[in-house]
Design a protein around this motif. Sequence first.
Motif, mmCIF file in Angstrom:
data_model
loop_
_atom_site.group_PDB
_atom_site.id
_atom_site.type_symbol
_atom_site.label_atom_id
_atom_site.label_comp_id
_atom_site.label_asym_id
_atom_site.label_seq_id
_atom_site.Cartn_x
_atom_site.Cartn_y
_atom_site.Cartn_z
ATOM 1 N N LYS A 15 45.992 35.030 36.710
ATOM 2 C CA LYS A 15 45.645 36.280 37.398
ATOM 3 C C LYS A 15 46.058 37.492 36.572
ATOM 4 O O LYS A 15 45.273 38.442 36.398
ATOM 5 C CB LYS A 15 46.324 36.310 38.764
ATOM 6 C CG LYS A 15 46.073 37.582 39.562
ATOM 7 C CD LYS A 15 46.807 37.546 40.899
ATOM 8 C CE LYS A 15 46.583 38.823 41.693
ATOM 9 N NZ LYS A 15 47.291 38.787 42.999
ATOM 10 N N LEU A 46 43.951 37.862 33.261
ATOM 11 C CA LEU A 46 42.621 38.413 33.502
ATOM 12 C C LEU A 46 42.690 39.876 33.926
ATOM 13 O O LEU A 46 41.840 40.682 33.537
ATOM 14 C CB LEU A 46 41.887 37.578 34.551
ATOM 15 C CG LEU A 46 41.511 36.155 34.098
ATOM 16 C CD1 LEU A 46 40.863 35.387 35.239
ATOM 17 C CD2 LEU A 46 40.573 36.193 32.882
ATOM 18 N N ALA A 47 43.712 40.225 34.708
ATOM 19 C CA ALA A 47 43.861 41.625 35.094
ATOM 20 C C ALA A 47 44.104 42.507 33.873
ATOM 21 O O ALA A 47 43.547 43.611 33.755
ATOM 22 C CB ALA A 47 45.014 41.773 36.088
ATOM 23 N N ALA A 56 40.893 42.611 31.820
ATOM 24 C CA ALA A 56 39.812 43.314 32.509
ATOM 25 C C ALA A 56 40.192 44.761 32.774
ATOM 26 O O ALA A 56 39.492 45.472 33.503
ATOM 27 C CB ALA A 56 39.475 42.612 33.818
ATOM 28 N N LEU A 81 35.976 40.694 36.095
ATOM 29 C CA LEU A 81 36.290 39.662 37.077
ATOM 30 C C LEU A 81 35.079 39.426 37.978
ATOM 31 O O LEU A 81 34.567 40.351 38.603
ATOM 32 C CB LEU A 81 37.491 40.076 37.924
ATOM 33 C CG LEU A 81 38.749 40.465 37.143
ATOM 34 C CD1 LEU A 81 39.899 40.751 38.094
ATOM 35 C CD2 LEU A 81 39.149 39.361 36.163
ATOM 36 N N THR A 82 34.627 38.162 38.034
ATOM 37 C CA THR A 82 33.416 37.828 38.807
ATOM 38 C C THR A 82 33.606 36.524 39.575
ATOM 39 O O THR A 82 33.281 35.471 39.048
ATOM 40 C CB THR A 82 32.220 37.709 37.858
ATOM 41 O OG1 THR A 82 32.560 36.827 36.768
ATOM 42 C CG2 THR A 82 31.817 39.042 37.276
ATOM 43 N N LYS A 114 36.264 39.260 42.026
ATOM 44 C CA LYS A 114 37.545 39.878 41.738
ATOM 45 C C LYS A 114 38.716 39.035 42.224
ATOM 46 O O LYS A 114 39.793 39.081 41.645
ATOM 47 C CB LYS A 114 37.617 41.282 42.370
ATOM 48 C CG LYS A 114 36.761 42.312 41.641
ATOM 49 C CD LYS A 114 36.981 43.690 42.205
ATOM 50 C CE LYS A 114 36.213 44.740 41.395
ATOM 51 N NZ LYS A 114 36.754 44.887 40.032
ATOM 52 N N LYS A 115 38.520 38.285 43.298
ATOM 53 C CA LYS A 115 39.617 37.504 43.873
ATOM 54 C C LYS A 115 39.423 36.018 43.607
ATOM 55 O O LYS A 115 38.326 35.550 43.300
ATOM 56 C CB LYS A 115 39.713 37.767 45.378
ATOM 57 C CG LYS A 115 40.108 39.192 45.714
ATOM 58 C CD LYS A 115 40.299 39.360 47.209
ATOM 59 C CE LYS A 115 40.756 40.776 47.544
ATOM 60 N NZ LYS A 115 40.964 40.946 49.016
ATOM 61 N N ARG A 132 39.529 31.000 39.486
ATOM 62 C CA ARG A 132 39.299 32.375 39.034
ATOM 63 C C ARG A 132 38.215 32.351 37.958
ATOM 64 O O ARG A 132 38.257 31.513 37.048
ATOM 65 C CB ARG A 132 40.592 33.005 38.516
ATOM 66 C CG ARG A 132 41.649 33.159 39.607
ATOM 67 C CD ARG A 132 42.869 33.937 39.147
ATOM 68 N NE ARG A 132 43.883 33.967 40.198
ATOM 69 C CZ ARG A 132 43.920 34.864 41.185
ATOM 70 N NH1 ARG A 132 43.021 35.826 41.213
ATOM 71 N NH2 ARG A 132 44.858 34.816 42.108
ATOM 72 N N ALA A 192 35.742 34.834 35.298
ATOM 73 C CA ALA A 192 35.556 36.123 34.632
ATOM 74 C C ALA A 192 34.394 36.017 33.655
ATOM 75 O O ALA A 192 34.091 34.935 33.136
ATOM 76 C CB ALA A 192 36.825 36.546 33.904
#
Length: 332
Positions: free
Chosen positions: A252, A255-256, A259, A281-282, A284-285, A306, A308
Amino acid sequence: MTGRGAATGPRAPHVPVLLRPLLAAVAPVRGVWLDGTFGAGGYARGLLEAGAARVICIDRDPLALEMAAPWAAGYGDRLALVAGTFSDLDRLAGVPLDGVALDLGVSSMQLDRAERGFSFMADGPLDMRMGQAGVSAEDIVNDAPEALIADILYHYGEERAARRIARAIVAERAKGRITSTLQLVAIVESCLPRRKPGQSHPATRSFQAIRIAVNDELRQLVDGLEAAERALVPGGKLAVVTFHSLEDRVVKRFLAERAAEGGGGSRHAPEAARQDPGFVLTPKKAIAPDDAELADNPRARSARLRVATRTEAPAAPVDRTKLGLPLLPEVL
C-alpha cells in the motif's frame, strides 16, 4: 498464508485466491504477463485463459517448476518456466511486460507437504526454505540470539508474546536442538493462552515471522515492486495479492509513494520535491474476497488485492524509510 496453489494436471479443481477479481481489475488481459509467484500455476492458467499471449512464470522453489513441467508443455511457447526470485523479475523476463501478478506468501503446495516445514498442523523438519537453500528455520531457532528471535517474532509476526516465546525457545534448545515443527508448536503453545473457538492457531504468527525471516520476504517484496515498475510498459498492470497486514502495508505504501498519493510535508518537515508518478491506482482501495470466495476457501479471509496501472514516467526507486519495513540485522 496463501491459497495460490492449483492442481498439477490439466484439470484444476482449486481456484487461486482473488483470481476472478484480479482478472476483472486488469481486463482486458493481453500481451506478455509475468507471474512472479508461480506456485502450482493457478494464476498463470487464469491469465492464459483470459487472453494473455504469453506468461513468464518465476518461482524460487525448484519443486514447483519440476511439478509443473508435464502440464506446462501443453501450452507450448505461451508459457515459460524460469527459476529465480521475483525481486529480479525485470532481468529474468528479458522483455517489456504488459502485466505482473504477485501472489505473496507460502503456497498451498508448500503448506500441504509436511517435509517442507511450513505447516504447524503436521510434524516435519523445521525448514521453511522456499528455495531449499540457505539459512533454515532450524538454524534461526537454534542459533540466533534470543533478542533477535524476539525481534523477528514481534516485527514479522506482530506477536505480542514475542519475548516470552523467544525466552522459552532458548530455554528449550539448551536441552537439545529443536528440529521439528511440532516441537516449535509446543513451545509456542506453552507461552500463550489456550485458544478459543474461532481463533487462529497459536503458532500462526510465530511460523509466519520465522518464514519471512528465512526467505527474506520483505526485502524481496520491495525489490520485486521496483523491478515490476522497471519492466512494465505504459498502461501495464501490476496486481499484488497479500495475506497479512505487514506485507499489505508495504505494498500500500509503495504504491501510494509511486502514485504520488503519499502524505505531504509539514511546517517542520516540508514535503520533498515529488517525482512524476510511476503508477495510477486502479482501483484506489484494496479488493477483499467476497462471501462466495470465503465459502469456497477460508484461507482467503485475510487476502487483499491491490492493482495499479503503469504511467509513462521513468521508473524510480522508492524511499524505503517510508514503507514501514522493520529494520532487523542479518538473521545469521
